[in-house]
Motif scaffolding. Structure first.
Motif, short mmCIF file in Angstrom:
data_model
loop_
_atom_site.label_atom_id
_atom_site.label_comp_id
_atom_site.label_asym_id
_atom_site.label_seq_id
_atom_site.Cartn_x
_atom_site.Cartn_y
_atom_site.Cartn_z
N LYS A 1 4.73 10.56 -4.59
CA LYS A 1 3.55 9.74 -4.86
C LYS A 1 3.96 8.30 -5.10
O LYS A 1 5.04 8.01 -5.60
CB LYS A 1 2.80 10.31 -6.08
N LEU A 2 3.05 7.38 -4.75
CA LEU A 2 3.35 5.94 -4.79
C LEU A 2 3.80 5.49 -6.17
O LEU A 2 4.78 4.75 -6.31
CB LEU A 2 2.12 5.15 -4.34
N GLN B 1 7.33 6.49 -6.82
CA GLN B 1 8.29 5.66 -6.10
C GLN B 1 8.43 4.29 -6.76
O GLN B 1 9.54 3.74 -6.83
CB GLN B 1 7.85 5.50 -4.64
N HIS C 1 8.13 11.24 0.57
CA HIS C 1 6.67 11.25 0.46
C HIS C 1 6.24 11.54 -0.98
O HIS C 1 5.18 12.14 -1.22
CB HIS C 1 6.06 12.27 1.43
#
Length: 532
Positions: free
Chosen positions: A161-162, A165, A159
């Protein structure tokens, strides 16, 4: 007079109108019934027959479709989680290529399992506490076990942060998996582990008000860091069975700890007269053609129910137990989770209670004192005591407190919840009084201390081995119970001699480390942060 006639005509008209409406409704219902019935009644004519078959087929298709919808809903709400967490789920294998496995931590923020890369770039799992948490935390080599298996999907889900990732993907770096925070306390686990020494057995510690498992130890054990070196040895040596989690998977005769349920059934059947029970114990007796002796043939003299319980008098209990209503007794055992699934994050083997209304009477004496064919796990025994300590209510036990992302954000958490009421509050209080006397004037005297008050029940369970299994199950701070501890030591002798001292070391650790205050303050801080 004229007005009365008009009123009478009005009432007749209303009545006739109501009757006509009811008649029409009845006719409509009959018409609808015959219309539906006609669909399934053969008629002449090819077209009518074809339409009927089409409708029947449509109904079957709709029923199958609704069944499929029901299965999908059930799978989504109930089964999907266990499938996702399964170590056999191939999706998890692909996740491990993209995500670095998250950490498992204790409630007091100690790392219990983590991953790092070796010089060759391979990801290696480490267990800082070695053998101490072997059964509850588990391992990831040679399959998966313990929380490593149960929380597999959580540990391999990230999880972050986008943007993080995305940047990891561009740089061919793995995302950081979520961390699993347990309810376990390393200080209490260490106390239980060291107290059990080199004996075979198990120790379980649970907060009765929340269901949080604070310690779970099983021995013999193993070092999950060294499985590559010891796997062949520990899997071929059946005499040790060190991979077996004795706390949740070991089945043992409960011995005199089972007298809690025998006493409960007797009090339920004799609510107004159980205090009048009296028995003269001379160390042995014969009931239903079965000879029963007290431990080492000890003579307890004249005992009432409380004293018989405190002194663990077998002859008194087989005497009162032989007169129980077996149908009600079987129901009580079912209610108290015998032959039932036990709710927990890890699998718990079903405890066994085989007495029925059709059983031979010779089975009753052994059963009511926790011998015969009755078997239970230490974890189950701890749960029964949790219910007694918590005024009859069993909280659902759990060991996964919450899951959080690498940045500390909570992803999901477990909220304490009631599982079942195993007995009435009134009966629980009666048992609490009896359990207290076990410590103040009975077989649990070694727990009588100024540091805290305690209550519980000892057990000495005969088995196929040379020596009996030693049991103790009880709780601390009798006015406002804090902790339930269950101890099982295999093939050593009396529970008062071997199990009670182990339980005392666990209770001592809880209070010497101020754990009640520690977790109360921790909860207050977390609540404040949540509200902000």
């Amino acid at each position: 007079m004229k007005k009365n006639k008009q009123g009478s005509r009005t009432r007749v008209t209303v009545k006739n109108t109501t009757e006509r409406r009811e008649s029409r409704r009845h006719d409509q219902k009959e018409t609808l019934f015959f219309d539906i019935k006609s669909l399934f009644t053969p008629r002449r004519g090819k077209k009518l027959k074809t339409n009927r078959y089409m409708l029947q087929t449509s109904i079957i298709v709709v029923a199958l479709f609704l069944g499929l919808i029901g299965y999908v809903v059930k799978f989504t709400l109930k089964d999907s989680s266990s499938v996702a967490q399964s170590s056999y789920n191939k999706r998890n294998s692909s996740l491990s290529d993209q995500t670095k496995r998250g950490q498992i931590l204790s409630a007091n923020q100690k790392i219990l399992a983590y991953s790092e890369n070796n010089e060759a770039g391979d990801e290696i799992r480490h267990y800082p506490y070695e053998n101490m948490f072997a059964h509850i935390i588990g391992y990831t080599s040679y399959g998966k076990a313990g929380l490593e298996s149960v929380c597999n999907s959580d540990l391999l889900t990230s999880h972050e942060k986008l943007m993080k990732q995305l940047s990891n993907g561009v740089a061919s770096k793995k995302n950081i998996g979520d961390n699993v925070i347990t309810t376990l306390d390393t200080r209490l686990q260490k106390a239980a582990y060291e107290a059990l020494e080199d004996y075979r057995g198990a120790v379980v510690a649970i907060e009765p008000k929340t269901g949080k498992v604070r310690a779970l130890v099983s021995k013999p054990d193993f070092d999950p860091n060294k499985l590559d070196d010891i796997w062949d040895k520990i899997t071929s040596d059946s005499s040790e069975s060190c991979l077996l989690n004795r706390a949740t998977q070991g089945l043992y005769p409960p011995g005199s700890t089972y007298k809690v349920l025998t006493a409960l059934e007797y009090m339920e059947e004799h609510p107004n007269s159980y205090k009048n029970f009296s028995y003269e114990c001379d160390g042995q007796t014969i009931v239903n053609s079965v000879r029963i002796s007290c431990y080492e043939n000890e003579e307890h003299g004249e005992v009432d129910l409380d004293r018989a319980f405190a002194k663990s008098c077998n002859t008194a209990f087989v005497t009162l137990g032989s007169k129980l209503d077996i149908k009600n007794f079987v129901s009580l055992n079912k209610k108290c989770l015998f032959n039932q699934e036990i709710p927990f994050d890890l699998a718990v083997k079903k405890s066994r209670f085989e007495l029925t209304q059709n059983s031979d009477k010779s089975e009753i004496p052994q059963t009511v004192i926790g011998q015969g064919n009755t078997l239970m796990t230490p974890f189950h025994n701890a749960l029964l005591m949790c219910a007694v300590a918590n005024e009859g209510t069993l909280m659902k036990p759990y060991v996964v407190d919450h899951v959080e992302g690498a940045d500390g954000t909570t992803v999901k958490e477990t909220i304490p919840e009631i599982y079942a009421d195993l007995m009435s509050e009134k009966d629980a209080k009666k048992l609490q009084k009896m359990l207290r006397e076990v410590v103040t004037s009975g077989t649990g005297y070694n727990l009588d201390t100024d540091l805290y008050t305690a209550a519980g029940k000892t057990g000495t369970a005969e088995n196929e081995g040379k020596y009996a299994h030693a049991w103790f199950v009880g709780y601390s701070n009798v006015e406002d119970p804090d902790l339930v501890v269950c101890v099982l030591v295999e093939n050593v002798g009396a529970g008062s001699k071997y199990a009670v001292p182990i339980a005392k070391r666990v209770f001592d650790s809880y209070y010497n480390n101020n754990m009640k205050e520690y977790y109360s303050q921790k909860t207050d801080i977390e609540s404040t942060q949540t509200n902000q």
